[in-house]
Design a protein around this motif. Structure first.
Motif, PDB file in Angstrom:
ATOM      1  N   MET A   1      58.382  72.840  12.389  1.00 29.61           N
ATOM      2  CA  MET A   1      57.935  71.657  11.694  1.00 29.61           C
ATOM      3  C   MET A   1      56.858  71.034  12.407  1.00 29.61           C
ATOM      4  O   MET A   1      56.828  70.737  13.809  1.00 29.61           O
ATOM      5  CB  MET A   1      59.093  70.676  11.724  1.00 29.61           C
ATOM      6  N   PRO A   2      55.777  70.686  12.021  1.00 31.35           N
ATOM      7  CA  PRO A   2      54.557  69.887  12.749  1.00 31.35           C
ATOM      8  C   PRO A   2      54.979  68.532  12.977  1.00 31.35           C
ATOM      9  O   PRO A   2      55.833  67.762  12.372  1.00 31.35           O
ATOM     10  CB  PRO A   2      53.489  70.089  11.562  1.00 31.35           C
ATOM     11  N   ARG A   3      54.584  68.152  14.163  1.00 31.20           N
ATOM     12  CA  ARG A   3      54.593  66.819  14.586  1.00 31.20           C
ATOM     13  C   ARG A   3      53.951  65.825  13.664  1.00 31.20           C
ATOM     14  O   ARG A   3      52.718  66.228  13.076  1.00 31.20           O
ATOM     15  CB  ARG A   3      54.011  66.792  16.060  1.00 31.20           C
ATOM     16  N   ARG A   4      54.473  64.598  13.509  1.00 32.31           N
ATOM     17  CA  ARG A   4      53.856  63.648  12.634  1.00 32.31           C
ATOM     18  C   ARG A   4      53.035  62.423  13.723  1.00 32.31           C
ATOM     19  O   ARG A   4      54.294  62.218  14.919  1.00 32.31           O
ATOM     20  CB  ARG A   4      54.875  63.023  11.849  1.00 32.31           C
ATOM     21  N   LYS A   5      52.297  61.904  13.229  1.00 32.03           N
ATOM     22  CA  LYS A   5      51.853  60.780  14.153  1.00 32.03           C
ATOM     23  C   LYS A   5      52.761  59.435  13.999  1.00 32.03           C
ATOM     24  O   LYS A   5      53.185  59.349  12.574  1.00 32.03           O
ATOM     25  CB  LYS A   5      50.610  60.472  13.610  1.00 32.03           C
ATOM     26  N   VAL A   6      53.167  58.841  14.869  1.00 30.13           N
ATOM     27  CA  VAL A   6      53.797  57.650  14.978  1.00 30.13           C
ATOM     28  C   VAL A   6      53.098  56.548  15.630  1.00 30.13           C
ATOM     29  O   VAL A   6      52.173  56.795  16.523  1.00 30.13           O
ATOM     30  CB  VAL A   6      55.215  57.775  15.537  1.00 30.13           C
ATOM     31  N   ASP A   7      53.385  55.588  15.358  1.00 28.48           N
ATOM     32  CA  ASP A   7      53.017  53.987  15.893  1.00 28.48           C
ATOM     33  C   ASP A   7      53.326  53.825  17.291  1.00 28.48           C
ATOM     34  O   ASP A   7      52.694  53.329  18.052  1.00 28.48           O
ATOM     35  CB  ASP A   7      53.278  52.673  15.232  1.00 28.48           C
ATOM     36  N   TYR A   8      54.476  54.596  17.735  1.00 28.67           N
ATOM     37  CA  TYR A   8      54.957  54.543  19.135  1.00 28.67           C
ATOM     38  C   TYR A   8      55.820  55.566  19.344  1.00 28.67           C
ATOM     39  O   TYR A   8      56.379  56.296  18.383  1.00 28.67           O
ATOM     40  CB  TYR A   8      55.831  52.996  19.279  1.00 28.67           C
ATOM     41  N   THR A   9      55.923  55.996  20.592  1.00 25.37           N
ATOM     42  CA  THR A   9      56.981  57.053  21.001  1.00 25.37           C
ATOM     43  C   THR A   9      58.104  56.332  21.249  1.00 25.37           C
ATOM     44  O   THR A   9      58.348  55.416  22.135  1.00 25.37           O
ATOM     45  CB  THR A   9      56.433  57.766  22.148  1.00 25.37           C
TER      46      THR A   9
END
Length: 79
Positions: free
Chosen positions: A1-9
């Motif tokens: 599954m590809p990583r998704r961009k998030v607002d924070y980790t």
């Protein structure tokens, strides 16, 4: 599954049920540890203290790993 961009980790932290917090110490000064674990209202209170005070978005349920042995009629005490 590809990583998704998030607002924070997201960060997962293990903690000792807020034992360093004065609010926990106030509750704990009124009851012994086993009573604290076995009383749903008290356990919920100390579970939610860091959520309310620190503004985190998750909680670790308050209890002790040895509570699971009580149904086996083992002698159990905390100091």
């Amino acid at each position: 599954m590809p990583r998704r961009k998030v607002d924070y980790t997201p960060v997962w932290l293990m903690r000792q049920a807020g034992r360093y917090m004065k609010e926990y110490q106030e509750v704990r000064s009124k009851v012994d540890f086993l009573t604290l674990c076995k009383t749903p209202e008290l356990a919920a209170n100390v579970t939610l203290q860091p959520v309310d005070i620190l503004g985190v978005d998750a909680a670790i349920l308050f209890s002790d790993i040895l509570i699971a042995v009580r149904p086996w009629e083992c002698t159990l005490s905390f100091r």
